[in-house]
Design an enzyme around this catalytic site. Sequence first.
Site, PDB file in Angstrom:
ATOM      1  CE  LYS A   1      33.661  48.695  50.170  1.00 50.28           C
ATOM      2  NZ  LYS A   1      32.180  48.493  50.065  1.00 50.28           N
TER       3      LYS A   1
ATOM      4  CG  HIS B   1      32.363  56.000  56.404  1.00 46.33           C
ATOM      5  ND1 HIS B   1      32.554  54.761  56.961  1.00 46.33           N
ATOM      6  CD2 HIS B   1      31.738  55.780  55.204  1.00 46.33           C
ATOM      7  CE1 HIS B   1      32.068  53.836  56.140  1.00 46.33           C
ATOM      8  NE2 HIS B   1      31.567  54.425  55.084  1.00 46.33           N
TER       9      HIS B   1
ATOM     10  CB  SER C   1      37.240  46.375  50.064  1.00 46.52           C
ATOM     11  OG  SER C   1      35.845  46.396  50.104  1.00 46.52           O
TER      12      SER C   1
END
Length: 292
Positions: free
Chosen positions: A46, A101, A131
Amino acid sequence: MEPSEKDLYLHKGCYFIPVLSSPENIDSLESFEIRDDDTFIITYPKSGTVWTQNIVSLILYEGHRDGTENISLINRAPWLEYNVYHVDIPSRPSPRVICSHLPYYLAPKGLRNKKGKIVYVFRNPKDVLVSGYHFLQILTMLETSQDFDVYLEKFLAGKVSSSLWLDHIEGWYNHKDDFNILFLSYEEMKKDLRSSVLKICNFLGKELTEKEVDVVVHKATFDNMKADSRTNYAVLNPTFSDPSKGVFLRKGIVGDWKNIMTVAQSERFDHVFKERMEKLPFKFCWDIQEDP
């Protein structure tokens, strides 16, 4: 309580989403073969990953830029550890764009000798938190709490996907000399998209004409991405998300945390994060009015 298949699992100090990955899969990525002209987009979840995927794709692929190739973003710039569409990344022609990630210590070993390039995008963590909270509401494969306070405490404890935000950004920054890496903030991209596009072009050694840069900037604005079915992740498999509960590209703004966090929650956040954040060499922008 027995863990359910909708719970995150912890592997080598990092939390991962089940269904989309497995410990064996994560371990196998260590030996993933890196090419010199690979571009990795690495973020904490995010932080502007999809946006950066699109910008890099627009820079590197003419067909993406002029709209002659109808390839969705998730196939254009596939995920390394969450390769849900089973893209055969090793047989992809160069130049490849790959998203991840992963924390620095689980990234493919080949990246460490400065082979390939990494664009690492970070974002003010209060907006990341907000988010992430909204995003969890549309995910169908994880147990989600409707209570923001509960999610806040999980985030501050690092009991969320990709673990603690501070560990992620500190790890990549502290080991930056092992990698060929460019750090960019979401907020500076938001403030001055054109100069961010030029920074990425420069880093990737890709020369675009003035007109091509204009096209990249135009197509990479949030509203244009949100309206483009190739880039808005609206076609995500229903086993992963429920579009009736919200959209993947939600607001894309700076400072949205102020709309959801109470003063007490913001102070709690600062209490846990501030000291370590101040040691990071990055300037964090908490509101679009500020200068990043």
